[in-house]
Design an enzyme around this catalytic site. Structure first.
Site, PDB file in Angstrom:
ATOM      1  N   THR A  78       0.666  -1.316  -0.012  1.00 24.13           N
ATOM      2  CA  THR A  78      -0.010   0.136   0.037  1.00 24.13           C
ATOM      3  C   THR A  78       0.710   1.207   0.079  1.00 24.13           C
ATOM      4  O   THR A  78       0.840   2.170  -1.037  1.00 24.13           O
ATOM      5  CB  THR A  78      -0.858  -0.163   1.226  1.00 24.13           C
ATOM      6  N   HIS A 126      -8.300  -8.921   2.355  1.00 22.04           N
ATOM      7  CA  HIS A 126      -7.470  -9.822   3.232  1.00 22.04           C
ATOM      8  C   HIS A 126      -8.292 -10.545   4.163  1.00 22.04           C
ATOM      9  O   HIS A 126      -8.038 -11.780   4.211  1.00 22.04           O
ATOM     10  CB  HIS A 126      -6.791  -8.708   4.328  1.00 22.04           C
ATOM     11  N   ASP A 135      -4.029   0.617  -5.690  1.00 25.18           N
ATOM     12  CA  ASP A 135      -2.458   0.519  -5.422  1.00 25.18           C
ATOM     13  C   ASP A 135      -1.598  -0.899  -5.759  1.00 25.18           C
ATOM     14  O   ASP A 135      -0.570  -1.019  -6.152  1.00 25.18           O
ATOM     15  CB  ASP A 135      -2.162   0.848  -3.977  1.00 25.18           C
ATOM     16  N   HIS A 136      -2.640  -1.818  -5.877  1.00 22.18           N
ATOM     17  CA  HIS A 136      -2.279  -3.030  -6.190  1.00 22.18           C
ATOM     18  C   HIS A 136      -3.366  -4.089  -6.311  1.00 22.18           C
ATOM     19  O   HIS A 136      -4.624  -3.622  -5.942  1.00 22.18           O
ATOM     20  CB  HIS A 136      -1.183  -4.011  -5.011  1.00 22.18           C
TER      21      HIS A 136
HETATM   22  P1  AMP Z   1      -1.688  -2.971   3.424  1.00 27.41           P
HETATM   23  O1  AMP Z   1      -1.156  -3.485   4.638  1.00 27.41           O
HETATM   24  O2  AMP Z   1      -0.623  -2.757   2.320  1.00 27.41           O
HETATM   25  O3  AMP Z   1      -2.879  -3.795   3.186  1.00 27.41           O
HETATM   26  O4  AMP Z   1      -2.136  -1.710   3.967  1.00 27.41           O
HETATM   27  C1  AMP Z   1      -3.644  -1.304   4.022  1.00 27.41           C
HETATM   28  C2  AMP Z   1      -3.997  -0.544   5.033  1.00 27.41           C
HETATM   29  O5  AMP Z   1      -3.290   0.837   5.189  1.00 27.41           O
HETATM   30  C3  AMP Z   1      -5.478  -0.047   5.182  1.00 27.41           C
HETATM   31  O6  AMP Z   1      -6.206  -1.077   6.093  1.00 27.41           O
HETATM   32  C4  AMP Z   1      -5.533   1.191   5.812  1.00 27.41           C
HETATM   33  O7  AMP Z   1      -6.127   1.426   7.089  1.00 27.41           O
HETATM   34  C5  AMP Z   1      -3.866   1.507   6.036  1.00 27.41           C
HETATM   35  N1  AMP Z   1      -3.940   3.043   5.597  1.00 27.41           N
HETATM   36  C6  AMP Z   1      -4.072   3.583   4.507  1.00 27.41           C
HETATM   37  N2  AMP Z   1      -3.763   4.866   4.375  1.00 27.41           N
HETATM   38  C7  AMP Z   1      -3.212   5.191   5.733  1.00 27.41           C
HETATM   39  C8  AMP Z   1      -2.439   6.301   6.253  1.00 27.41           C
HETATM   40  N3  AMP Z   1      -2.874   7.398   5.476  1.00 27.41           N
HETATM   41  N4  AMP Z   1      -2.145   6.317   7.432  1.00 27.41           N
HETATM   42  C9  AMP Z   1      -2.082   5.022   8.101  1.00 27.41           C
HETATM   43  N5  AMP Z   1      -2.883   3.745   7.540  1.00 27.41           N
HETATM   44  C10 AMP Z   1      -3.222   3.893   6.424  1.00 27.41           C
HETATM   45 ZN    ZN Z   2      -3.173  -1.503  -0.423  1.00 28.66          ZN
HETATM   46 ZN    ZN Z   3      -3.711  -4.863   1.785  1.00 31.58          ZN
END
Ligand code: AMP
Ligand code: ZN
Ligand code: ZN
Length: 397
Positions: free
Chosen positions: A65, A192, A233-234
């Site tokens: 992300t 997820h 993003d993916h």
């Molecule tokens: P991932 O672990 O790569 O799936 O990241 C996705 C998570 O990033 C989502 O659950 C969002 O809640 C979190 N997220 C997105 N934007 C932000 C931000 N600006 N600050 C903190 N967490 C974020």
């Molecule tokens: Zn993501």
């Molecule tokens: Zn994710």
């Protein structure tokens, strides 16, 4: 004299030009895999794609992300935008780990200062920008911020997010953003928890689609034209406990720090154990490939930044690699795989007066999105960016 005044009024920020100018809105639907669009449950997005430009977009590696959100707004792959992972270390900050949940680090400009995000480029050019969430948007860059921004709050509902953006569009022209972002996390979160093929993901897709519809209808009602760019993003891929690789089967877990685990593992040997960890990992393994960061394939554009851990293991799509108790149960979905995995491909739609109508683009790299946005905003192309306007030229009218 009167003519000069008229021309000045047209050109000055807040003049007629600002009133008539479409607003460029970059929307991210986190984890919206490119092929979700063909499921037939997102009619509003399908309509935008039909009326505008669409095509599968290749994320940057790692397909996580934060690195990809920053790539989308800087035009630079993670190695050069400085956000090399959702978690990372830096030799200049010994003993410290950047991670999504660690606000003290995640909100420190130190980590975000390697590349300029487009909302700062816009502000510098006198274009007002507003961020309804986006990774990095809460952090000042060279002491500057978007004119409007909010601290990330996962509990701020999707309806509230859209309404906030519509409120910004409702402002008088001289207070209205020229560029805005909007971010939805629910499709990723549900992806997820339940996996990409679940009924729950389909429900999340339909819900976000309705929110996009509210944005489009809300802007139309206000008479504000949008150059709308909707991205992800993916993608997302199904994982399962039966496809788990345990690093402790090969090497003593006390000999390394696991900076990031899952579809790929970022492994930093602790001092004095480099050789032992390398010897154990840099051999052929079933279902994963490990390499020193400097020997990763060139096409990943990743490994030169000092923030990338010394040894990287990339799991075969569908497998996960880690050590110890995983932070999340291994089921549902995950992303982070090689960006050549078709299930990591991300959504891209652009629709509005600046864009071609009814065009489909071949697969392109997500770093080109910044070049496209800059062109739409009238900003010069950044010669230092990885993404080139030429890669997405067919998206423009
Ligand atoms: P991932 O672990 O790569 O799936 O990241 C996705 C998570 O990033 C989502 O659950 C969002 O809640 C979190 N997220 C997105 N934007 C932000 C931000 N600006 N600050 C903190 N967490 C974020
Ligand atoms: Zn993501
Ligand atoms: Zn994710």
């Amino acid at each position: 004299m009167r003519l000069i005044l008229l021309i000045a009024a047209l050109l000055l920020p807040g003049g007629l030009a600002a009133k008539e100018r479409p607003v460029t809105v970059l929307v991210s639907i986190d984890g919206f895999r490119a092929d979700y669009l063909a499921r037939g449950i997102t009619p509003r997005l399908a309509a935008l794609a039909r009326e505008g430009v669409t095509g599968p977009m290749r994320p940057s590696f790692p397909t996580k992300t934060f690195p990809n959100h920053y790539a989308l707004v800087t035009g630079k792959h993670p190695d050069r935008n400085g956000i090399v992972g959702n978690s990372m270390i830096d030799p200049r900050r010994p003993g410290v780990m950047f991670s999504l949940g660690n606000d003290k680090q995640a909100l420190d400009p130190f980590w975000w200062s390697e590349a300029e995000p487009i909302w700062i480029a816009a502000e510098k050019a006198g274009l007002r920008s507003a961020t309804m969430f986006w990774p990095g948007s809460e952090v000042p860059f060279e002491g500057r911020r978007p004119s409007d921004w909010l601290r990330y709050d996962k509990n701020f509902s999707n309806v509230q997010r859209v309404n906030t953006l519509i409120d910004w569009l409702r402002r008088p022209a001289d207070m209205r953003p020229a560029f805005a972002t909007l971010y939805f996390d629910t499709v990723d979160t549900i992806g997820h928890d339940f996996g990409p093929d679940s009924a729950e993901v389909n429900a999340a897709l339909a819900e976000v689609d309705a929110r996009i519809g509210e944005l489009v209808d809300g802007a139309a009602k206000l008479g504000v034209r949008l150059n709308l760019v909707v991205v992800a993003d993916h993608g997302m891929r199904a994982i399962d406990e039966s496809r788990r690789i345990k690093l402790e089967d090969f090497v003593d877990p006390a000999s390394f720090i696991l900076v990031e685990g899952g579809p790929y593992a970022a492994i930093e040997p602790v001092t004095g154990t480099d050789d032992r960890v390398a010897e154990a990992l840099l051999v052929p393994h079933e279902h994963m490939t490990c390499a020193r960061k400097e020997n990763l394939p060139e096409r990943l554009h990743w490994g030169r930044n000092p923030r990338v851990a010394a040894i990287i293991c990339i799991a075969e799509p569908g497998w996960v690699v880690g050590a110890g108790t995983p932070p999340h149960p291994i089921r549902g979905g995950a992303h982070g795989y090689d960006n050549a995995d078709p299930e990591m491909l991300a959504l891209f739609i652009a629709r509005g007066p600046a864009f071609a109508r009814g065009a489909t683009l071949p697969v392109f790299d997500n770093v080109a999105v910044t070049a496209l946005l800059r062109a739409v905003l009238g900003l010069p192309e950044d010669p230092d960016a990885d993404g080139k306007l030429a890669d997405v030229k067919a998206a423009l009218k």
